[in-house]
Design a protein around this motif. Structure first.
Motif, PDB file in Angstrom:
ATOM      1  N   UNK A  37       2.871  -6.969   4.372  1.00 57.55           N
ATOM      2  CA  UNK A  37       3.557  -7.787   4.580  1.00 57.55           C
ATOM      3  C   UNK A  37       3.967  -7.920   3.367  1.00 57.55           C
ATOM      4  N   UNK A  38       3.648  -6.690   2.211  1.00 55.38           N
ATOM      5  CA  UNK A  38       4.565  -6.098   0.770  1.00 55.38           C
ATOM      6  C   UNK A  38       5.646  -5.643   1.292  1.00 55.38           C
ATOM      7  N   UNK A  39       5.685  -4.468   2.185  1.00 54.00           N
ATOM      8  CA  UNK A  39       6.603  -3.973   1.706  1.00 54.00           C
ATOM      9  C   UNK A  39       7.400  -4.433   3.375  1.00 54.00           C
ATOM     10  N   UNK A  40       6.707  -5.707   4.256  1.00 53.29           N
ATOM     11  CA  UNK A  40       8.428  -6.318   4.817  1.00 53.29           C
ATOM     12  C   UNK A  40       9.378  -7.251   3.647  1.00 53.29           C
ATOM     13  N   UNK A  41       8.401  -8.157   2.717  1.00 55.88           N
ATOM     14  CA  UNK A  41       9.139  -9.058   2.129  1.00 55.88           C
ATOM     15  C   UNK A  41       9.747  -8.176   0.950  1.00 55.88           C
ATOM     16  N   UNK A  42       9.391  -7.020   0.368  1.00 57.59           N
ATOM     17  CA  UNK A  42      10.350  -6.210  -0.215  1.00 57.59           C
ATOM     18  C   UNK A  42      11.721  -5.847   0.377  1.00 57.59           C
ATOM     19  N   UNK A  43      11.655  -5.005   1.562  1.00 57.62           N
ATOM     20  CA  UNK A  43      12.386  -4.696   2.327  1.00 57.62           C
ATOM     21  C   UNK A  43      13.338  -5.265   2.604  1.00 57.62           C
ATOM     22  N   UNK A  44      12.784  -7.313   2.758  1.00 55.85           N
ATOM     23  CA  UNK A  44      13.724  -7.396   3.085  1.00 55.85           C
ATOM     24  C   UNK A  44      14.389  -8.525   1.893  1.00 55.85           C
ATOM     25  N   UNK A  45      14.157  -8.159   0.467  1.00 56.04           N
ATOM     26  CA  UNK A  45      14.784  -8.439  -0.558  1.00 56.04           C
ATOM     27  C   UNK A  45      15.471  -7.456  -1.754  1.00 56.04           C
ATOM     28  N   UNK A  46      15.256  -6.068  -0.440  1.00 50.98           N
ATOM     29  CA  UNK A  46      15.500  -4.689  -0.621  1.00 50.98           C
ATOM     30  C   UNK A  46      15.532  -4.145  -2.314  1.00 50.98           C
ATOM     31  N   UNK A  47      13.742  -4.474  -2.143  1.00 50.30           N
ATOM     32  CA  UNK A  47      13.305  -4.172  -3.546  1.00 50.30           C
ATOM     33  C   UNK A  47      12.453  -2.608  -3.398  1.00 50.30           C
ATOM     34  N   UNK A  48      11.936  -1.989  -3.984  1.00 47.31           N
ATOM     35  CA  UNK A  48      10.986  -0.894  -3.818  1.00 47.31           C
ATOM     36  C   UNK A  48      10.606  -0.986  -2.944  1.00 47.31           C
ATOM     37  N   UNK A  49       9.708   0.215  -2.360  1.00 51.51           N
ATOM     38  CA  UNK A  49       8.800  -0.359  -1.834  1.00 51.51           C
ATOM     39  C   UNK A  49       7.351   1.263  -2.475  1.00 51.51           C
ATOM     40  N   UNK A  50       6.617   0.385  -2.760  1.00 47.69           N
ATOM     41  CA  UNK A  50       5.934   1.035  -3.598  1.00 47.69           C
ATOM     42  C   UNK A  50       4.491   1.652  -2.716  1.00 47.69           C
ATOM     43  N   UNK A  51       4.564   3.387  -2.215  1.00 46.99           N
ATOM     44  CA  UNK A  51       4.046   3.740  -1.071  1.00 46.99           C
ATOM     45  C   UNK A  51       2.920   4.717  -3.030  1.00 46.99           C
ATOM     46  N   UNK A  52       1.153   4.418  -2.386  1.00 48.94           N
ATOM     47  CA  UNK A  52       0.180   5.435  -3.511  1.00 48.94           C
ATOM     48  C   UNK A  52       0.033   6.001  -2.951  1.00 48.94           C
ATOM     49  N   UNK A  53       0.377   7.852  -4.077  1.00 54.47           N
ATOM     50  CA  UNK A  53       0.776   8.901  -3.792  1.00 54.47           C
ATOM     51  C   UNK A  53       1.606   9.351  -3.094  1.00 54.47           C
ATOM     52  N   UNK A  54       0.807  10.627  -1.900  1.00 51.69           N
ATOM     53  CA  UNK A  54       1.972  10.512  -1.023  1.00 51.69           C
ATOM     54  C   UNK A  54       2.201  10.041  -0.089  1.00 51.69           C
TER      55      UNK A  54
END
Ligand code: NAD
Ligand code: DAU
Length: 341
Positions: A197-214
């Motif tokens: 849900x964090x990635x969906x919400x950030x995508x919909x707001x054109x915000x950075x998608x914080x992936x931990x490590x690799x």
């Protein structure tokens, strides 16, 4: 048969999906929901249930012994399903204590109430995280119910402690208990601090998608309704004293999930930002669900390709639900967790 089922944590992600599942599948049951509405609990999530005559809600903390005993005296539940927990690994690294209170001591209070007032079944909703993690280079290895408990985070240690306490109450006091250990769930009402849900919400707001490590860590994703069906089966037909693993053989790398969400929403991969890794980050979870399949005939019904589309569509159609969360207290957490990461 008229049953009274007490569900704790029913205003959260899986608990609310389970409330709706049980109201739909067992319309003759009374559903008693107990939730103290932490940041993760939301009454708007239960709006559809509040209109149902077979549903009653108590805003009570599972650590509040007197309050829980009063509810047992009034409602006389015959089955209890304990979902209530602090559930986010990152928060447990930031502040472990509340995890010990709710996840361990709260479980004890619920089981003491079951012993005091009598109960047909106590079910503990546990997690595959109690098994620790598996190496990426051994795809042949899976968690079975016999895999030793070996925890990594304060969250998983608190859940494992609760499991041991449930097993102790079963053996010592004869509490008719079962435990389920499920892999990562996804679906509607998932709080937007968790990966999908964090990635969906950030995508919909054109915000950075914080992936931990690799982003190479692997999780075994299961659509939430499949988890609800598994618990429904266990409380009705599962053997007392047993642990049941629940998972759908659907292993995915985090980075692949994030790219899939970008693709579905037509967003560029340039939004992906690799940030500092989670401390003690578990590499891979993978459940062997043979036992629940063999004993109870459970199999997952929703393929990931369908479930993830349904989930993203739900977030598109229910913007008010998650935007209200993002505009509240959660903003402070997001700043603390990701501000300087
Ligand atoms: P969630 O954080 O979305 O919801 C937890 C709910 O419990 C919230 O409504 C919250 O208000 C309530 N709660 C918290 N502390 C409480 C307390 N002291 N008293 C009463 N209510 C309290 O969690 P979730 O993701 O729905 O997880 C539910 C359960 O399933 C947890 O026990 C978790 O460990 C387990 N689990 C989760 C997953 C997953 O992928 N999310 C997978 C396997 C197992
Ligand atoms: O396996 C079951 C468990 O799954 C449950 O017991 C927990 O309650 C539930 O929160 C979940 O734990 P995870 O730690 O696996 O889920 P989370 O969504 O927090 O993270 C999934 C993966 O994504 C993990 O490898 C960390 C990574 N991640 C997560 C977030 C929030 C990121 O890369 N970036 C992020 O911003």
């Amino acid at each position: 048969m008229n049953k009274t089922l007490l569900i704790t944590g029913g205003a959260g992600f899986i608990g609310s999906n389970f409330v709706y599942h049980m109201l739909r599948e067992h319309p003759d049951y009374k559903i008693v929901c107990v939730d103290c509405l932490t940041y993760a609990g939301n009454m708007s999530t239960l709006a559809g249930a509040m209109q149902n005559d077979h549903f009653v809600f108590y805003k009570t903390n599972i650590c509040d012994r007197a309050g829980i005993y009063r509810i047992f005296e009034t409602e006389k539940p015959d089955t209890v399903v304990n979902f209530a927990a602090e559930s986010h690994v990152d928060r447990s690294i930031e502040s472990p204590e509340i995890f010990l209170q709710t996840n361990i001591l709260g479980t004890q209070v619920m089981m003491d109430a079951c012993r005091k007032y009598g109960i047909g079944r106590y079910h503990q909703v546990s997690t595959d995280e109690v098994y620790g993690d598996l190496p990426l280079d051994r795809p042949d290895l899976f968690f079975t119910e016999e895999t030793p408990i070996h925890t990594s985070s304060p969250y998983s240690a608190s859940k494992a402690s609760a499991d041991l306490l449930v097993q102790a109450y079963h053996r010592t006091f004869g509490l008719p208990a079962t435990i389920s250990r499920c892999s990562n769930n996804y679906g509607p009402y998932h709080f937007p601090e968790k990966l999908i849900p964090l990635m969906i919400a950030n995508c919909l707001q054109d915000k950075p998608l914080p992936v931990y490590g690799e982003g190479l860590n692997v999780r075994d994703w299961l659509y939430v309704e499949d988890h609800c069906r598994a618990i429904d089966l266990i409380i009705h037909r599962g053997r007392v004293g047993e642990v049941y693993n629940v998972g759908g053989h659907n292993e995915m790398k985090n980075i692949d999930i994030v790219k899939l969400i970008c693709d579905y929403l037509g967003k560029p991969y340039s939004l992906i930002t690799h940030v500092a890794d989670r401390k003690g980050h578990d590499m891979r979870y993978a459940i062997d669900p043979t036992k629940i399949h063999r004993e109870l005939g459970w199999l997952p019904e929703t393929k990931f390709a369908d479930g993830i589309k349904k989930t993203i569509d739900w977030y598109l159609e229910n913007r008010d639900w998650w935007q209200t969360i993002l505009s509240g207290e959660y903003r402070n957490y997001y700043e603390r967790m990701y501000g300087n990461r």
